[in-house]
Design an enzyme around this catalytic site. Structure first.
Site, PDB file in Angstrom:
ATOM      1  N   LYS A  65       0.824  -1.206   0.000  1.00 44.07           N
ATOM      2  CA  LYS A  65       0.000   0.000   0.000  1.00 44.07           C
ATOM      3  C   LYS A  65       0.864   1.264   0.000  1.00 44.07           C
ATOM      4  O   LYS A  65       0.553   2.242  -0.680  1.00 44.07           O
ATOM      5  CB  LYS A  65      -0.908   0.027   1.243  1.00 44.07           C
ATOM      6  N   ALA A  98      -0.631   1.509   7.033  1.00 41.50           N
ATOM      7  CA  ALA A  98      -0.749   0.366   7.939  1.00 41.50           C
ATOM      8  C   ALA A  98      -1.863  -0.547   7.468  1.00 41.50           C
ATOM      9  O   ALA A  98      -2.694  -0.177   6.637  1.00 41.50           O
ATOM     10  CB  ALA A  98      -1.031   0.849   9.361  1.00 41.50           C
ATOM     11  N   ASP A  99      -1.869  -1.731   8.032  1.00 39.85           N
ATOM     12  CA  ASP A  99      -2.944  -2.673   7.796  1.00 39.85           C
ATOM     13  C   ASP A  99      -3.141  -3.489   9.070  1.00 39.85           C
ATOM     14  O   ASP A  99      -2.171  -3.773   9.780  1.00 39.85           O
ATOM     15  CB  ASP A  99      -2.631  -3.588   6.609  1.00 39.85           C
ATOM     16  N   THR A 100      -4.381  -3.838   9.352  1.00 37.23           N
ATOM     17  CA  THR A 100      -4.716  -4.557  10.579  1.00 37.23           C
ATOM     18  C   THR A 100      -5.492  -5.813  10.242  1.00 37.23           C
ATOM     19  O   THR A 100      -6.340  -5.801   9.358  1.00 37.23           O
ATOM     20  CB  THR A 100      -5.575  -3.660  11.502  1.00 37.23           C
TER      21      THR A 100
END
Length: 192
Positions: free
Chosen positions: A48, A64-66
């Site tokens: 990303k 970020a990614d969760t």
């Protein structure tokens, strides 16, 4: 600094600390061939951010990614109310993991960092009425695991082990430590 994310939670967390953000996002397929969950989420976070960084070579770009994982199953964002209900029932009365990975890239300065922070969340047993009430609020519809710890979903959480802000979507404490290792002090964050 550029935030490569449309997440209002990430923007809020970074803004609270004084980061001046410009939002730029690229459509990236959120898939990874990595095996380990932590590696997978770091890879997606990287993809990303790097796409935005390529067009903004002199800027610091962060994203970020969760993900939410329970018993080996990854729970993404629900596609509809039925899926949200199923996710909440799976989490009810159990412990699950929340892993948030963030990436910081500045191509001009040759900075390329991806880190992941893992936390445990323990849910109380949730009644069907509580699930219906929560789904009616629409809050679970854009969140991994179908809940937001910072909103109405907080009533489901018995306790956490780990970083609250990581569960919310961006591990700000960990990120500031990373900046410090790069020689960027807290008083200088408005300059990046």
């Amino acid at each position: 600094m550029i935030l490569a994310s449309k997440s209002p939670r990430r923007k809020e967390i970074l803004n609270q600390l004084g980061f001046q953000l410009e939002i730029k996002v690229k459509d990236v397929e959120e898939v990874s061939s990595k095996i380990e969950l932590t590696d997978k989420i770091k890879d997606i976070s990287y993809k990303k951010v790097v796409e935005v960084a390529k067009e903004n070579r002199t800027s610091f770009v962060v994203g970020a990614d969760t993900l939410v994982e329970i018993n080996g199953e990854v729970l993404g964002k629900p596609n509809d109310e039925t899926e949200a209900r199923e996710m909440l029932k799976k989490l009810s009365g159990k412990e699950h993991r929340v892993i948030t990975a963030y990436t910081l890239i500045n191509l001009e300065k040759n900075i390329n960092i991806s880190e992941a922070v893992e936390s445990k969340v323990f849910f109380k047993t949730i009644s069907n009425d509580e699930i219906d009430w929560y789904i009616e609020s629409r809050e679970p519809m854009d969140k991994a695991g179908a809940y937001g710890i910072q909103g109405l979903g907080a009533i489901f959480v018995d306790k956490i082990e780990g970083d609250f802000f990581s569960i919310m979507g961006f591990p700000i404490n960990h990120f500031v430590k990373t900046l410090k290792k790069l020689g960027i002090d807290i008083k200088d964050i408005q300059k990046i």
